[in-house]
Design an enzyme around this catalytic site. Sequence first.
Site, PDB file in Angstrom:
ATOM      1  N   TYR A  41       4.540  -5.497  -3.507  1.00  0.00           N
ATOM      2  CA  TYR A  41       3.391  -5.071  -2.695  1.00  0.00           C
ATOM      3  C   TYR A  41       2.549  -4.102  -3.502  1.00  0.00           C
ATOM      4  CZ  TYR A  41       6.378  -6.486   1.299  1.00  0.00           C
ATOM      5  OH  TYR A  41       7.185  -7.165   2.167  1.00  0.00           O
ATOM      6  N   HIS A  75       0.003  -7.029   2.774  1.00  0.00           N
ATOM      7  CA  HIS A  75       1.001  -8.096   2.641  1.00  0.00           C
ATOM      8  C   HIS A  75       1.501  -8.143   1.199  1.00  0.00           C
ATOM      9  CE1 HIS A  75       0.449  -9.954   6.598  1.00  0.00           C
ATOM     10  NE2 HIS A  75      -0.827  -9.593   6.477  1.00  0.00           N
ATOM     11  N   LYS A 102       0.806 -16.124  -1.604  1.00  0.00           N
ATOM     12  CA  LYS A 102       1.281 -15.148  -2.579  1.00  0.00           C
ATOM     13  C   LYS A 102       1.250 -15.805  -3.955  1.00  0.00           C
ATOM     14  CE  LYS A 102       4.382 -13.427   0.953  1.00  0.00           C
ATOM     15  NZ  LYS A 102       3.410 -12.505   1.569  1.00  0.00           N
TER      16      LYS A 102
END
Lengths: 214, 214
Positions: A114, A122, A159
């Site tokens: 993070y 997120h 991600k």
Amino acid sequence: MGPRWKGKDAKAKALADPMSSIVLQLQSSLVQSDAQGFLCGCNVLLEAGPKQTDLLLRACFGEPIKKLNDQELFQYMKSKKTTFPDSYKAYSHLRLKNWVVMYDSNYCADFVAYRHHPSLVHSEFVVILLSEGDSESNDRLRVWSDVRGTKRLCKVIKKALLVLSVDKNGHDATSPSCLEGYTVTEHTISRWSPNNAMRITRKMIGNQVVVLCH
Amino acid sequence: MGPRWKGKDAKAKALADPMSSIVLQLQSSLVQSDAQGFLCGCNVLLEAGPKQTDLLLRACFGEPIKKLNDQELFQYMKSKKTTFPDSYKAYSHLRLKNWVVMYDSNYCADFVAYRHHPSLVHSEFVVILLSEGDSESNDRLRVWSDVRGTKRLCKVIKKALLVLSVDKNGHDATSPSCLEGYTVTEHTISRWSPNNAMRITRKMIGNQVVVLCH
């Protein structure tokens, strides 16, 4: 069958120092110090001064634990997890760049990283660790279908995939200082886009991700 | 893929309070307090004041643990071992009579009991616990061959066999106070000797063993 004393003075010693009196002293010592322990599985870890430690030992409650130095702590962690040195090196590598790193329990990866506290942002990277000599990690992302599957998953969860290779550079993992000789290489894997005919790789510099276009 | 902030103020909050500065403050706080943790499996239990706790949480290291009251501790121990209430009752029963009680790892029993510290005296009793409603413990010493085998073992190791039956007397095991309603009955099993035609049983009164001849 009566008591079998250990040695000739044992009985006299026991009579001179009855268990009832030891236990009473211990009870009053625990009340006085307002003793509070840490629960650890089914054990209780208690911080005790020298006098209370003596009473605990004479009453046969628990046993003292030894203070570990860095070297012993390192060996202990290795005994719990053989890949600890590599895993710790990779963790520190990201932490030193001020990424917040958490163990991953969702994406079959090692960590998630993070940019700041998870309450604010997120996780940005799914981190997979490839360690030299670790047969399990060396089998990861070895075939194209694994890379594609992992990449596809990362796209869905929004991600990026960060692969960290830990190179021991010939150093053993016998002490924490060995880790200073290790190097960590970062690879982010991105899709090659035939439209703009560019291969895009990204490099982490500090807490920033830099996009390099070839 | 850039960072995905949680809510509209998240980015501003993160920028105003950079992780690098939080980690620096935490490092200096840990050095100042000469922080030492308890190792518990692969976790570290650390006692931290309110300011250090705040820094640990902001840097996303660990999580605070809650102080358990007696009731919660009792439920926790029950969740670890369903027979905990009976086992603890039997343990306390012997400890209150000033016997030193240790978990048994040698004789397939529950406890061994010492008249004083194990450094002074050999254990005198091998203690087997029979709990109401516990199917495993209820199958113990049920057939004559088990009783004889256990008794024979006790003779070889020069210890007496003490069987403790814990009777719940209709009380639940929902809180530590329920244990006050439990009763513990002691039975020592001895060999009937046809030579002197006496049956010898022994009774524990306080820290004494009284031999009763019938």
